[in-house]
Design an enzyme around this catalytic site. Structure first.
Site, PDB file in Angstrom:
ATOM      1  N   ARG A 198       0.796  -1.308  -0.110  1.00 14.96           N
ATOM      2  CA  ARG A 198      -0.185   0.054   0.055  1.00 14.96           C
ATOM      3  C   ARG A 198       1.004   1.101  -0.162  1.00 14.96           C
ATOM      4  O   ARG A 198       2.185   0.912   0.299  1.00 14.96           O
ATOM      5  CB  ARG A 198      -1.007   0.062   1.244  1.00 14.96           C
ATOM      6  CG  ARG A 198      -1.826  -1.220   1.137  1.00 14.96           C
ATOM      7  CD  ARG A 198      -2.780  -1.174   2.739  1.00 14.96           C
ATOM      8  NE  ARG A 198      -3.652  -2.285   2.485  1.00 14.96           N
ATOM      9  CZ  ARG A 198      -3.160  -3.428   3.483  1.00 14.96           C
ATOM     10  NH1 ARG A 198      -1.972  -3.565   3.826  1.00 14.96           N
ATOM     11  NH2 ARG A 198      -4.203  -4.325   3.400  1.00 14.96           N
ATOM     12  N   LYS A 250      -1.560  -2.516   8.031  1.00  8.52           N
ATOM     13  CA  LYS A 250      -2.561  -2.251   8.916  1.00  8.52           C
ATOM     14  C   LYS A 250      -2.697  -3.058  10.053  1.00  8.52           C
ATOM     15  O   LYS A 250      -2.286  -3.973  10.306  1.00  8.52           O
ATOM     16  CB  LYS A 250      -4.259  -2.444   7.981  1.00  8.52           C
ATOM     17  CG  LYS A 250      -4.373  -1.391   6.857  1.00  8.52           C
ATOM     18  CD  LYS A 250      -5.700  -1.714   6.318  1.00  8.52           C
ATOM     19  CE  LYS A 250      -6.013  -0.682   5.319  1.00  8.52           C
ATOM     20  NZ  LYS A 250      -7.463  -0.875   4.485  1.00  8.52           N
ATOM     21  N   HIS A 261      -2.821   2.411  -5.668  1.00 11.65           N
ATOM     22  CA  HIS A 261      -3.623   1.287  -5.464  1.00 11.65           C
ATOM     23  C   HIS A 261      -3.923   0.407  -6.679  1.00 11.65           C
ATOM     24  O   HIS A 261      -4.191  -0.859  -6.665  1.00 11.65           O
ATOM     25  CB  HIS A 261      -4.903   1.604  -4.794  1.00 11.65           C
ATOM     26  CG  HIS A 261      -5.297   0.770  -3.686  1.00 11.65           C
ATOM     27  ND1 HIS A 261      -4.662   0.545  -2.458  1.00 11.65           N
ATOM     28  CD2 HIS A 261      -6.305  -0.068  -3.501  1.00 11.65           C
ATOM     29  CE1 HIS A 261      -5.162  -0.154  -1.664  1.00 11.65           C
ATOM     30  NE2 HIS A 261      -6.544  -0.610  -2.323  1.00 11.65           N
ATOM     31  N   ARG A 263      -1.074  -2.104  -7.052  1.00  9.95           N
ATOM     32  CA  ARG A 263      -1.506  -3.144  -6.103  1.00  9.95           C
ATOM     33  C   ARG A 263      -2.270  -4.126  -6.746  1.00  9.95           C
ATOM     34  O   ARG A 263      -2.289  -5.252  -6.615  1.00  9.95           O
ATOM     35  CB  ARG A 263      -1.663  -2.667  -4.810  1.00  9.95           C
ATOM     36  CG  ARG A 263      -2.366  -3.487  -3.786  1.00  9.95           C
ATOM     37  CD  ARG A 263      -2.576  -3.110  -2.376  1.00  9.95           C
ATOM     38  NE  ARG A 263      -3.165  -3.648  -1.413  1.00  9.95           N
ATOM     39  CZ  ARG A 263      -2.726  -4.355  -0.501  1.00  9.95           C
ATOM     40  NH1 ARG A 263      -1.396  -4.506  -0.668  1.00  9.95           N
ATOM     41  NH2 ARG A 263      -3.605  -4.909   0.427  1.00  9.95           N
ATOM     42  N   HIS A 320      -4.045  -8.913   3.704  1.00  9.15           N
ATOM     43  CA  HIS A 320      -5.404  -8.983   3.769  1.00  9.15           C
ATOM     44  C   HIS A 320      -6.004  -9.759   5.150  1.00  9.15           C
ATOM     45  O   HIS A 320      -5.170 -10.676   5.443  1.00  9.15           O
ATOM     46  CB  HIS A 320      -6.243  -9.592   2.565  1.00  9.15           C
ATOM     47  CG  HIS A 320      -6.337  -8.701   1.529  1.00  9.15           C
ATOM     48  ND1 HIS A 320      -6.498  -9.300   0.100  1.00  9.15           N
ATOM     49  CD2 HIS A 320      -6.028  -7.467   1.250  1.00  9.15           C
ATOM     50  CE1 HIS A 320      -6.415  -8.176  -0.645  1.00  9.15           C
ATOM     51  NE2 HIS A 320      -6.248  -7.176  -0.104  1.00  9.15           N
ATOM     52  N   TYR A 370     -10.220 -10.607  -7.042  1.00  6.45           N
ATOM     53  CA  TYR A 370      -9.267 -10.675  -7.821  1.00  6.45           C
ATOM     54  C   TYR A 370      -9.797 -11.698  -8.881  1.00  6.45           C
ATOM     55  O   TYR A 370      -9.381 -11.980  -9.935  1.00  6.45           O
ATOM     56  CB  TYR A 370      -8.040 -11.008  -7.518  1.00  6.45           C
ATOM     57  CG  TYR A 370      -7.594  -9.454  -6.495  1.00  6.45           C
ATOM     58  CD1 TYR A 370      -7.594  -8.321  -7.377  1.00  6.45           C
ATOM     59  CD2 TYR A 370      -7.563  -9.494  -5.515  1.00  6.45           C
ATOM     60  CE1 TYR A 370      -7.048  -7.155  -6.821  1.00  6.45           C
ATOM     61  CE2 TYR A 370      -7.111  -8.196  -4.742  1.00  6.45           C
ATOM     62  CZ  TYR A 370      -6.923  -7.214  -5.540  1.00  6.45           C
ATOM     63  OH  TYR A 370      -6.545  -6.047  -4.713  1.00  6.45           O
TER      64      TYR A 370
END
Length: 310
Positions: A149, A173, A246, A249, A272, A281
């Site tokens: 990210r 994150k 993004h 990514r 994730h 995806y």
């Protein structure tokens, strides 16, 4: 409200960008209710009818799409859950508010040949370009080569790289750390970039400095990264879609999925928290397969009619 934002920052470890989004939603809801600036949003302001009226306001008056409205409702729901835990609300009123349906939005991605065209057009930069050119290509190479990210890219330090194991340690994150493998080509390009950076430092010990720095030695910031990506992908390529970190990514994830990579491996690579975020995806892979089919299959090309029989 400030107590809730402090909780999200110190306990939940939300990013500054996410905190700004939450603050903006809560302030907009407060303005909708015509509360004096700085007034708390409490039990009286969070009735079901008030929240429903706010939803209608966002949809009809502000013409927000379903995705944006659902974001606002999710922020309010999180705030209500916080108040319930503190005993300031009995129940979460958002449980009684229906959410607008939103269509599935597939992640955007660049075509593989367009990315190859970019790297061909900047092939001499790692060795012979100016420092600014090397930094710009390094930003694209890291985003596309690792799928990290924007915030993760900015937070990288020089000691984030394990040269012996050829891995990149990324803080994602929730302050979670993961390791990403680096290809030989990417390792070589990072090394060339760092040589160029060190030549500006006049022999100073780099220590744990930022991996990516401006010429003046400052860590990159979000809008600078955005500008670099837009500028780099606007020249020497045929890319006409939205140019952002993004999308790079998404591009890596789509290519890995299309080439048969294990979904759990892609999940770990991207950081994730669940497979649900990674499964999107698969839709891109199917859409790409449909495109190939329609362009290549003889019956698809002639509208499904039977071709000539020899």
């Amino acid at each position: 409200m400030n107590g809730y934002l402090e909780y999200l920052s110190s306990v939940r470890r939300y990013s500054p960008r996410t905190l700004e989004i939450y603050r903006g939603v809560l302030e907009e809801y407060s303005e909708f209710l015509k509360l004096p600036p700085g007034s708390p949003i409490g039990r009286e302001e969070l009735g079901v009818q008030s929240v429903r009226a706010y939803e209608v306001f966002l949809l009809d008056s502000k013409k927000n799409d379903a995705r944006t409205v659902n974001l606002h409702l999710s922020v309010l729901s999180g705030y209500c859950k916080y108040l319930v835990r503190r005993g300031e609300l009995d129940t979460n009123p958002l449980r009684l508010v229906s959410r607008p349906k939103q269509g599935k939005r597939l992640p955007e991605f660049f075509r593989e040949e367009d990315m190859e065209a970019y790297f061909r057009s900047t092939a001499g930069v790692p060795e012979y370009g100016s420092y600014e050119d090397k930094l710009s290509r390094m930003v694209i190479s890291l985003l596309y080569g690792t799928g990290i990210r924007r915030s993760e890219l900015i937070s990288l330090d020089r000691n984030s790289i394990d040269w012996h194991r050829k891995t990149l340690r990324v803080r994602g994150k929730g302050d979670k750390t993961r390791e990403i493998p680096l290809t030989d080509t990417l390792c070589e390009e990072i090394s060339l970039y760092l040589q160029s950076l060190d030549s500006l430092k006049e022999g100073k010990d780099p220590g744990s400095e930022p991996l990516l720095q401006t010429k003046g030695g400052a860590r990159l910031y979000p809008m600078l990264v955005e500008r670099i990506v837009r500028s780099e992908l606007s020249s020497g390529t045929r890319i006409t879609s939205r140019k952002s970190p993004h999308v790079l990514r998404h591009t890596l994830a789509t290519e890995l999925m299309g080439n048969g990579a294990d979904m759990n491996a892609i999940k770990e690579l991207l950081g994730h928290s669940s497979l649900a975020a990674t499964q999107v995806y698969t839709h891109n892979s199917i859409e790409r397969l449909k495109s190939v089919y329609n362009n290549a299959h003889p019956r698809a090309k002639n509208g499904g009619k039977n071709g000539n029989q020899d």
